[in-house]
Design an enzyme around this catalytic site. Structure first.
Site, PDB file in Angstrom:
ATOM      1  N   SER A 139       0.841  -1.205   0.000  1.00  0.00           N
ATOM      2  CA  SER A 139       0.000   0.000   0.000  1.00  0.00           C
ATOM      3  C   SER A 139       0.871   1.247   0.000  1.00  0.00           C
ATOM      4  O   SER A 139       1.997   1.228   0.523  1.00  0.00           O
ATOM      5  CB  SER A 139      -0.888   0.025   1.248  1.00  0.00           C
ATOM      6  OG  SER A 139      -1.612   1.247   1.320  1.00  0.00           O
ATOM      7  N   TYR A 152      -1.628  -0.782  11.050  1.00  0.00           N
ATOM      8  CA  TYR A 152      -1.869  -1.145   9.648  1.00  0.00           C
ATOM      9  C   TYR A 152      -0.768  -0.588   8.748  1.00  0.00           C
ATOM     10  O   TYR A 152      -0.189  -1.314   7.933  1.00  0.00           O
ATOM     11  CB  TYR A 152      -3.230  -0.619   9.186  1.00  0.00           C
ATOM     12  CG  TYR A 152      -3.447  -0.805   7.707  1.00  0.00           C
ATOM     13  CD1 TYR A 152      -3.776  -2.058   7.191  1.00  0.00           C
ATOM     14  CD2 TYR A 152      -3.295   0.257   6.808  1.00  0.00           C
ATOM     15  CE1 TYR A 152      -3.952  -2.240   5.818  1.00  0.00           C
ATOM     16  CE2 TYR A 152      -3.465   0.080   5.450  1.00  0.00           C
ATOM     17  CZ  TYR A 152      -3.799  -1.169   4.957  1.00  0.00           C
ATOM     18  OH  TYR A 152      -3.964  -1.352   3.609  1.00  0.00           O
TER      19      TYR A 152
HETATM   20  N1  LIG Z   1      -9.064  -0.176   0.069  1.00  0.00           N
HETATM   21  C1  LIG Z   1      -7.948   0.529   0.189  1.00  0.00           C
HETATM   22  O1  LIG Z   1      -7.992   1.778   0.274  1.00  0.00           O
HETATM   23  C2  LIG Z   1      -6.621  -0.152   0.159  1.00  0.00           C
HETATM   24  C3  LIG Z   1      -5.481   0.634  -0.112  1.00  0.00           C
HETATM   25  C4  LIG Z   1      -4.245   0.007  -0.146  1.00  0.00           C
HETATM   26  C5  LIG Z   1      -4.129  -1.346   0.093  1.00  0.00           C
HETATM   27  N2  LIG Z   1      -5.255  -2.088   0.371  1.00  0.00           N
HETATM   28  C6  LIG Z   1      -5.077  -3.531   0.611  1.00  0.00           C
HETATM   29  O2  LIG Z   1      -5.816  -4.237  -0.343  1.00  0.00           O
HETATM   30  C7  LIG Z   1      -6.097  -5.548   0.172  1.00  0.00           C
HETATM   31  C8  LIG Z   1      -7.566  -5.864  -0.090  1.00  0.00           C
HETATM   32  O3  LIG Z   1      -8.361  -4.975   0.667  1.00  0.00           O
HETATM   33  P1  LIG Z   1      -9.695  -4.303   0.078  1.00  0.00           P
HETATM   34  O4  LIG Z   1      -9.484  -2.852   0.058  1.00  0.00           O
HETATM   35  O5  LIG Z   1     -10.079  -4.992  -1.158  1.00  0.00           O
HETATM   36  O6  LIG Z   1     -10.704  -4.577   1.280  1.00  0.00           O
HETATM   37  P2  LIG Z   1     -11.923  -5.601   1.462  1.00  0.00           P
HETATM   38  O7  LIG Z   1     -12.987  -5.328   0.443  1.00  0.00           O
HETATM   39  O8  LIG Z   1     -12.255  -5.510   2.896  1.00  0.00           O
HETATM   40  O9  LIG Z   1     -11.295  -7.029   1.130  1.00  0.00           O
HETATM   41  C9  LIG Z   1     -10.434  -7.696   2.032  1.00  0.00           C
HETATM   42  C10 LIG Z   1     -10.401  -9.163   1.671  1.00  0.00           C
HETATM   43  O10 LIG Z   1      -9.439  -9.818   2.519  1.00  0.00           O
HETATM   44  C11 LIG Z   1     -10.081 -10.876   3.211  1.00  0.00           C
HETATM   45  N3  LIG Z   1      -9.519 -11.058   4.540  1.00  0.00           N
HETATM   46  C12 LIG Z   1      -9.244 -10.093   5.457  1.00  0.00           C
HETATM   47  N4  LIG Z   1      -8.728 -10.656   6.559  1.00  0.00           N
HETATM   48  C13 LIG Z   1      -8.714 -12.005   6.342  1.00  0.00           C
HETATM   49  C14 LIG Z   1      -8.308 -13.118   7.108  1.00  0.00           C
HETATM   50  N5  LIG Z   1      -7.796 -12.988   8.353  1.00  0.00           N
HETATM   51  N6  LIG Z   1      -8.427 -14.349   6.578  1.00  0.00           N
HETATM   52  C15 LIG Z   1      -8.936 -14.503   5.332  1.00  0.00           C
HETATM   53  N7  LIG Z   1      -9.324 -13.492   4.554  1.00  0.00           N
HETATM   54  C16 LIG Z   1      -9.221 -12.254   5.063  1.00  0.00           C
HETATM   55  C17 LIG Z   1     -11.546 -10.496   3.271  1.00  0.00           C
HETATM   56  O11 LIG Z   1     -12.321 -11.667   3.415  1.00  0.00           O
HETATM   57  P3  LIG Z   1     -13.475 -11.796   4.570  1.00  0.00           P
HETATM   58  O12 LIG Z   1     -14.509 -10.748   4.249  1.00  0.00           O
HETATM   59  O13 LIG Z   1     -13.950 -13.185   4.403  1.00  0.00           O
HETATM   60  O14 LIG Z   1     -12.760 -11.520   5.860  1.00  0.00           O
HETATM   61  C18 LIG Z   1     -11.734  -9.855   1.900  1.00  0.00           C
HETATM   62  O15 LIG Z   1     -11.913 -10.844   0.922  1.00  0.00           O
HETATM   63  C19 LIG Z   1      -5.720  -5.512   1.648  1.00  0.00           C
HETATM   64  O16 LIG Z   1      -4.463  -6.130   1.811  1.00  0.00           O
HETATM   65  C20 LIG Z   1      -5.602  -4.026   1.943  1.00  0.00           C
HETATM   66  O17 LIG Z   1      -4.717  -3.770   2.982  1.00  0.00           O
HETATM   67  C21 LIG Z   1      -6.493  -1.509   0.391  1.00  0.00           C
END
Ligand SMILES: NC(=O)c1ccc[n+]([C@@H]2O[C@H](COP(=O)([O-])OP(=O)(O)OC[C@H]3O[C@@H](n4cnc5c(N)ncnc54)[C@H](OP(=O)(O)O)[C@@H]3O)[C@@H](O)[C@H]2O)c1
Length: 262
Positions: A139, A152
């Site tokens: 990120s 985080y």
């Molecule tokens: N959105 C942003 O602004 C942003 C920016 C930079 C980086 N990121 C990174 O992008 C990645 C995806 O996040 P997102 O933004 O797409 O958010 P999201 O929609 O909340 O998706 C997160 C995914 O990770 C899974 N997950 C989380 N904790 C888990 C665990 N302990 N075991 C198994 N699965 C788990 C969730 O599944 P469940 O629902 O089943 O828990 C979901 O499928 C993350 O690594 C996040 O840090 C996000």
């Protein structure tokens, strides 16, 4: 899994957001899928990827635990993994001293411990076969101290750094490592992190499909990293020459609880 002629990709966190879109990119480009998340929604997502022609197996597991990662790895049944998209992760808003340590630990165990354990298991197999692609979702948060999201941001700084180091260690093995560094993206992330009342939680964000495409393309090209969007590129460039105290203060302005309320 039915078809063995197509390459296999593992995508973690494929039930929603960036991971869902990454899995779609994989299916669109001829991969079969082994996908994982912690909730039953992963089986619904699988139907969408099957409609794109992929054979899909799902694993419901807490990837913060070694047992959860073992369960995912076992579901490959020895089938070679061509691409590992280690994307699962979550945030945690509010001040560190006010957070429940169980929640703090779950962030670290998901974003770091489980991610690294999976990468080590699958990466060893890739090295033996002399081929493979690893994409790690880091990120832009890893470039700045994350006031009111301190743990985080620390985990993402770890992943950004780890990704470059691993890439260099295995540069002669045929296995590539790519770090996807998104900026704020329109997913369930901010709700799950209890940050909907913050400025960043309420701000306009990037489209997860665009972010995932940039990450997938960079992985397929074997690039080292990809920061998506000009605003995020500028932000990371500035972060490299800005004192940490100023970055921490800037982060406070967008992540402090209540900062989004006018
Ligand atoms: N959105 C942003 O602004 C942003 C920016 C930079 C980086 N990121 C990174 O992008 C990645 C995806 O996040 P997102 O933004 O797409 O958010 P999201 O929609 O909340 O998706 C997160 C995914 O990770 C899974 N997950 C989380 N904790 C888990 C665990 N302990 N075991 C198994 N699965 C788990 C969730 O599944 P469940 O629902 O089943 O828990 C979901 O499928 C993350 O690594 C996040 O840090 C996000």
């Amino acid at each position: 899994m039915a078809s063995n002629t197509r390459p296999l990709a593992i995508v973690t966190g494929a039930s929603s957001g960036i991971g869902y879109e990454l899995a779609k990119c994989c299916a669109d480009h001829g991969f079969d899928l082994l996908i994982a998340a912690d909730e039953p929604a992963i089986t619904e997502a699988a139907q969408d990827f099957r409609a794109l022609g992929a054979a899909v197996e799902t694993v419901e597991a807490d990837l913060a635990t070694l047992d959860g990662v073992d369960k995912l790895y076992a579901a490959t049944h020895g089938r070679p993994v061509e691409a590992l998209l280690a994307n699962a992760g979550h945030g945690l808003g509010h001040g560190f001293l006010d957070q429940d340590f169980h929640d703090v630990r779950h962030v670290m165990d998901t974003n770091i411990t489980g991610t690294l354990y999976l990468i080590q298991k699958v990466g060893r197999d890739m090295r033996t076969r002399g081929q493979g692609r690893i994409l790690i979702t880091g990120s832009v948060a890893g470039f700045m101290p994350g006031t009111f999201q301190a743990v985080y941001n620390g985990t993402k700084a770890f992943l950004n750094s780890f990704s470059w180091a691993l890439r260099n260690e295995i540069q002669d093995t045929g296995v590539t490592v790519t770090c996807l560094m998104p900026g704020a993206t329109e997913t369930e992330f901010f709700e799950r992190a209890d940050m909907l009342d913050t400025k960043v939680g309420q701000a306009e964000k990037d489209d997860p499909a665009d972010v995932a495409k940039a990450g997938f393309d960079a992985m397929m090209e074997g690039e080292g990293d990809v920061v998506t969007g000009w605003r995020n590129k500028l932000q990371t460039a500035m972060a490299n020459v800005t004192p940490a105290s100023m970055l921490a203060e800037q982060h406070r302005k967008k992540a402090e609880p209540g900062s989004g309320e006018k």
